[in-house]
Structure formats: structure tokens, C-alpha cells
Design a protein around this motif. Structure first.
Motif, PDB file in Angstrom:
ATOM      1  N   SER A  87       9.477  12.437   7.101  1.00  0.00           N
ATOM      2  CA  SER A  87      10.164  13.731   7.195  1.00  0.00           C
ATOM      3  C   SER A  87      10.181  14.474   5.868  1.00  0.00           C
ATOM      4  CB  SER A  87      11.598  13.524   7.697  1.00  0.00           C
ATOM      5  OG  SER A  87      12.310  12.672   6.801  1.00  0.00           O
ATOM      6  N   GLN A  88       9.991  13.734   4.752  1.00  0.00           N
ATOM      7  CA  GLN A  88       9.945  14.373   3.436  1.00  0.00           C
ATOM      8  C   GLN A  88       8.516  14.656   2.983  1.00  0.00           C
ATOM      9  OE1 GLN A  88      12.256  11.917   0.761  1.00  0.00           O
ATOM     10  NE2 GLN A  88      14.189  12.652   1.611  1.00  0.00           N
ATOM     11  N   GLY A  89       7.563  14.420   3.880  1.00  0.00           N
ATOM     12  CA  GLY A  89       6.178  14.756   3.567  1.00  0.00           C
ATOM     13  C   GLY A  89       5.405  13.689   2.822  1.00  0.00           C
ATOM     14  N   MET A  90       6.016  12.501   2.620  1.00  0.00           N
ATOM     15  CA  MET A  90       5.333  11.437   1.896  1.00  0.00           C
ATOM     16  C   MET A  90       4.429  10.643   2.843  1.00  0.00           C
ATOM     17  SD  MET A  90       6.305  11.759  -1.209  1.00  0.00           S
ATOM     18  CE  MET A  90       5.582  10.245  -1.836  1.00  0.00           C
ATOM     19  N   PRO A  91       3.181  10.358   2.432  1.00  0.00           N
ATOM     20  CA  PRO A  91       2.307   9.563   3.288  1.00  0.00           C
ATOM     21  C   PRO A  91       2.734   8.102   3.317  1.00  0.00           C
ATOM     22  CG  PRO A  91       1.235   9.993   1.186  1.00  0.00           C
ATOM     23  CD  PRO A  91       2.524  10.763   1.172  1.00  0.00           C
ATOM     24  N   GLN A  92       2.555   7.457   4.447  1.00  0.00           N
ATOM     25  CA  GLN A  92       2.860   6.035   4.560  1.00  0.00           C
ATOM     26  C   GLN A  92       1.951   5.404   5.602  1.00  0.00           C
ATOM     27  OE1 GLN A  92       7.020   5.876   5.450  1.00  0.00           O
ATOM     28  NE2 GLN A  92       6.847   7.040   7.332  1.00  0.00           N
ATOM     29  N   VAL A  93       1.659   4.120   5.386  1.00  0.00           N
ATOM     30  CA  VAL A  93       0.757   3.399   6.274  1.00  0.00           C
ATOM     31  C   VAL A  93       1.543   2.778   7.423  1.00  0.00           C
ATOM     32  CG1 VAL A  93      -0.794   1.408   6.453  1.00  0.00           C
ATOM     33  CG2 VAL A  93      -0.941   2.921   4.482  1.00  0.00           C
ATOM     34  N   MET A  94       1.062   2.969   8.620  1.00  0.00           N
ATOM     35  CA  MET A  94       1.620   2.335   9.810  1.00  0.00           C
ATOM     36  C   MET A  94       0.558   1.388  10.368  1.00  0.00           C
ATOM     37  SD  MET A  94       4.507   3.962   9.815  1.00  0.00           S
ATOM     38  CE  MET A  94       5.234   3.570  11.408  1.00  0.00           C
TER      39      MET A  94
ATOM     40  N   ILE B 100       0.830  -1.210   0.000  1.00  0.00           N
ATOM     41  CA  ILE B 100       0.000   0.000   0.000  1.00  0.00           C
ATOM     42  C   ILE B 100       0.864   1.260   0.000  1.00  0.00           C
ATOM     43  CG2 ILE B 100      -1.714   1.293   1.341  1.00  0.00           C
ATOM     44  CD1 ILE B 100      -2.947  -1.359   2.105  1.00  0.00           C
ATOM     45  N   ASN B 101       2.052   1.187   0.568  1.00  0.00           N
ATOM     46  CA  ASN B 101       2.927   2.363   0.549  1.00  0.00           C
ATOM     47  C   ASN B 101       3.406   2.684  -0.867  1.00  0.00           C
ATOM     48  OD1 ASN B 101       2.915   3.185   3.288  1.00  0.00           O
ATOM     49  ND2 ASN B 101       4.168   1.412   3.807  1.00  0.00           N
ATOM     50  N   ILE B 102       3.581   1.670  -1.705  1.00  0.00           N
ATOM     51  CA  ILE B 102       3.897   1.920  -3.112  1.00  0.00           C
ATOM     52  C   ILE B 102       2.741   2.641  -3.780  1.00  0.00           C
ATOM     53  CG2 ILE B 102       4.140   0.754  -5.353  1.00  0.00           C
ATOM     54  CD1 ILE B 102       6.012  -1.224  -3.998  1.00  0.00           C
ATOM     55  N   ALA B 103       1.514   2.226  -3.463  1.00  0.00           N
ATOM     56  CA  ALA B 103       0.330   2.888  -4.018  1.00  0.00           C
ATOM     57  C   ALA B 103       0.291   4.354  -3.612  1.00  0.00           C
ATOM     58  CB  ALA B 103      -0.933   2.168  -3.550  1.00  0.00           C
ATOM     59  N   LEU B 104       0.556   4.641  -2.338  1.00  0.00           N
ATOM     60  CA  LEU B 104       0.526   6.025  -1.861  1.00  0.00           C
ATOM     61  C   LEU B 104       1.606   6.875  -2.522  1.00  0.00           C
ATOM     62  CD1 LEU B 104      -0.145   5.501   1.953  1.00  0.00           C
ATOM     63  CD2 LEU B 104      -1.600   6.781   0.370  1.00  0.00           C
ATOM     64  N   ARG B 105       2.740   6.273  -2.789  1.00  0.00           N
ATOM     65  CA  ARG B 105       3.860   7.055  -3.331  1.00  0.00           C
ATOM     66  C   ARG B 105       3.758   7.260  -4.838  1.00  0.00           C
ATOM     67  NH1 ARG B 105       8.994   8.358  -1.308  1.00  0.00           N
ATOM     68  NH2 ARG B 105      10.361   9.117  -2.954  1.00  0.00           N
ATOM     69  N   HIS B 106       3.355   6.226  -5.576  1.00  0.00           N
ATOM     70  CA  HIS B 106       3.493   6.265  -7.033  1.00  0.00           C
ATOM     71  C   HIS B 106       2.184   6.438  -7.807  1.00  0.00           C
ATOM     72  CE1 HIS B 106       7.771   5.204  -7.088  1.00  0.00           C
ATOM     73  NE2 HIS B 106       7.507   4.354  -6.116  1.00  0.00           N
ATOM     74  N   ALA B 107       1.051   6.184  -7.183  1.00  0.00           N
ATOM     75  CA  ALA B 107      -0.202   6.188  -7.935  1.00  0.00           C
ATOM     76  C   ALA B 107      -0.864   7.559  -7.939  1.00  0.00           C
ATOM     77  CB  ALA B 107      -1.164   5.151  -7.363  1.00  0.00           C
ATOM     78  N   ASP B 108      -1.614   7.809  -9.017  1.00  0.00           N
ATOM     79  CA  ASP B 108      -2.412   9.026  -9.125  1.00  0.00           C
ATOM     80  C   ASP B 108      -3.872   8.765  -8.749  1.00  0.00           C
ATOM     81  OD1 ASP B 108      -0.277  10.639 -10.577  1.00  0.00           O
ATOM     82  OD2 ASP B 108      -0.536   8.975 -11.977  1.00  0.00           O
ATOM     83  N   HIS B 109      -4.279   7.492  -8.863  1.00  0.00           N
ATOM     84  CA  HIS B 109      -5.682   7.116  -8.678  1.00  0.00           C
ATOM     85  C   HIS B 109      -5.686   5.716  -8.062  1.00  0.00           C
ATOM     86  CE1 HIS B 109      -9.926   7.856  -9.836  1.00  0.00           C
ATOM     87  NE2 HIS B 109     -10.018   6.548  -9.880  1.00  0.00           N
ATOM     88  N   ALA B 110      -6.736   5.384  -7.340  1.00  0.00           N
ATOM     89  CA  ALA B 110      -6.794   4.061  -6.711  1.00  0.00           C
ATOM     90  C   ALA B 110      -8.218   3.529  -6.707  1.00  0.00           C
ATOM     91  CB  ALA B 110      -6.254   4.122  -5.280  1.00  0.00           C
ATOM     92  N   LEU B 111      -8.316   2.214  -6.884  1.00  0.00           N
ATOM     93  CA  LEU B 111      -9.565   1.478  -6.702  1.00  0.00           C
ATOM     94  C   LEU B 111      -9.321   0.434  -5.621  1.00  0.00           C
ATOM     95  CD1 LEU B 111     -10.527   0.653 -10.419  1.00  0.00           C
ATOM     96  CD2 LEU B 111     -11.308   2.601  -9.065  1.00  0.00           C
ATOM     97  N   MET B 112     -10.268   0.266  -4.701  1.00  0.00           N
ATOM     98  CA  MET B 112     -10.127  -0.763  -3.681  1.00  0.00           C
ATOM     99  C   MET B 112     -11.309  -1.717  -3.772  1.00  0.00           C
ATOM    100  SD  MET B 112      -9.402  -0.440   0.428  1.00  0.00           S
ATOM    101  CE  MET B 112      -7.762   0.243   0.229  1.00  0.00           C
TER     102      MET B 112
END
Length: 262
Positions: A245-252, A198-210
Motif C-alpha cells: 500500500s506504500q508502493g514498496m515492491p515485495q516478493v510473494m 530478497i525483500n530486504i534487497a528490494l527495499r534497501h539496495a541500490d544495485h544487485a548481483l545474482m
């Protein structure tokens, strides 16, 4: 003319059981990466194969203003390219030969210029040194990269990638997603990628379907789709979205939903 991919009342699956049930997506945009998310068995691969016309599907698929379902398979195969999780085994071709075959399958003519284009693509993927190696001599990760080259050289309008990162290390995962994003923008394609991270999705995707159990649960930009609520509902985990710290969203992930109920 309508741009992108629109899916209307779409069903896919097996003769006696639908896996994808009445899927409706207003628009998957051109020039952007859409990630397809969901747990194992929710229908992600089934959906991609049906979109490509490789398995049974019913409903409407509109790609850049043209209805795909009514088109002959040969025409559809020129416009839509599907890359499975693994390439077929036992193919005794050089890497370069296999990509030339893919190029010809989409109506391209082999020439010095087209071979130079193939070599440039192999260089971008970091596998130019494998050009004269046989496919059946390659590792799983190397085969995935060759499969991606075969897909991109066909210049589709709709590119469907089924877990293209599964056999790649962290360096190549980032590299491949970066390249796919650049090529998607450059060629103005609709690109749909199945990923488990999911972190790859947050970093690289423009759109998402779940997806959950063959039905669309959420559709939109990744931060709107990937939330503590959808993580709990779809994956059964207690999670939160933090920013590094670089402002990128990530799932914990803090634990399982079942644990909080115990």
C-alpha cells in the motif's frame, strides 16, 4: 579517474576447484549499496573473501582507478574491509577496546576525538551501553553489531558485509540497513552486502548481483534483477513482485517450480 569497483575475468575458490568462474562486473557504484544474492553454496562468501584478499583469487579488480590484485596485502587491507558472518571466538577485549584496535589497524590515532567518534557510532547502532562489556559476553546479534562498528570505523573504500543481519531481529535488521545506507552515502564507499531476504534487497539496495553456481546471472537495479524468471531459475520458486500500500515492491512466493511441473 574511474570510480567504483570493476571486476574483470575474476576466478576464486579452492586449489583444485573454482567456485567463482570468470566473473565480469562493469561497475559497482560508490555511495550505493550492492546486494549479492543467490542460493546457499553459489559462491557469495567465497567471492567476498577473495575480493578482500583473504582467499585465492585471479583476475582484475579495479577500485577507484587502482588495481587491487597487484597491491601489497597491508595496502589492500586499508582500503577493503570484510566482515564475516561471525566474529572470532575467545577475544577477551571490551567492545570499546576492540573498536579502538580496528581504528588503529587502518592507521587511525587514538584520541579523545576518535573515542567520541566511536561512542557516537555505538549510539547509532544502539549498543553504547555495551562499550565496557567483554566481546565473549555478548550474544550473536550484539557481536554482529560490534563487528559492523569495527568495520565502519576503519573508513574503507570497499566494505564487504557477509550476512550482517543473520542474528538480528526485524527491528535491528531495518535499523542496520538504514545506517549502512547512510554511512555508504556519507563516506562515498562501495558497499557489498550478502543477504538472504530478497525483500530486504528490494527495499534497501541500490544495485544487485545474482549468482548461480558461481556465475553471474543478473546485474542491475534490484527490480531488474529480482524477477519471476530469476526467482524460478536461481531459487526454484514460483514468485511474483507485488507492491504494498506504500508502493514498496515485495516478493510473494506461490510455490515451487517443481510443483507446477507435477
Amino acid at each position: 579517474m574511474e570510480q567504483g569497483l570493476r571486476v574483470s575475468h575474476f576466478y576464486a575458490g579452492y586449489p583444485k576447484r573454482n567456485v567463482i568462474d570468470d566473473l565480469n562486473v562493469t561497475q559497482l557504484p560508490r555511495g550505493k549499496i550492492t546486494v549479492l544474492l543467490g542460493p546457499n553454496g553459489c559462491g557469495k562468501s567465497t567471492l567476498l573473501r577473495a575480493l578482500a584478499g583473504l582467499s585465492k583469487g585471479q583476475g582484475e579488480l579495479w577500485l577507484n582507478g587502482e588495481e587491487l590484485m597487484s597491491q601489497p596485502f597491508a595496502r589492500r587491507a586499508q582500503r577493503v574491509v570484510y566482515l564475516p558472518q561471525t566474529l572470532p571466538a575467545g577475544v577477551h577485549l571490551h567492545v570499546l577496546e576492540s573498536i579502538i584496535v580496528a581504528q588503529r589497524a587502518s592507521g587511525g590515532l587514538h584520541s579523545a576525538a576518535s573515542e567520541a567518534e566511536i561512542m557516537h557510532l555505538l549510539e547509532q547502532l544502539g549498543i553504547a551501553h555495551l562499550a565496557m562489556r567483554y566481546l565473549d559476553q555478548l550474544s550473536g546479534g550484539q557481536k554482529q553489531l560490534v563487528g559492523l562498528a569495527q568495520s565502519l570505523i576503519r573508513r574503507p573504500e570497499l566494505l564487504l558485509l557477509d550476512e550482517p543481519l543473520s542474528a538480528l531481529d526485524l527491528n535491528y535488521q531495518f535499523h542496520v540497513m538504514d545506517l549502512v545506507r547512510r554511512e555508504t552515502r556519507l563516506r562515498n564507499m562501495v558497499t557489498v552486502v550478502v543477504v538472504h531476504d530478497i525483500n530486504i534487497a528490494l527495499r534497501h539496495a541500490d544495485h544487485a548481483l545474482m549468482l548461480k553456481q558461481g556465475q553471474l546471472l543478473a546485474d542491475g537495479v534490484p527490480p531488474q534483477v529480482i524477477t519471476p524468471e530469476t526467482l524460478a531459475q536461481v531459487y526454484g520458486v514460483r514468485g511474483r513482485i507485488e507492491h504494498c500500500s506504500q508502493g514498496m515492491p515485495q516478493v510473494m512466493i506461490d510455490g515451487l517450480v517443481a510443483e507446477s511441473l507435477a
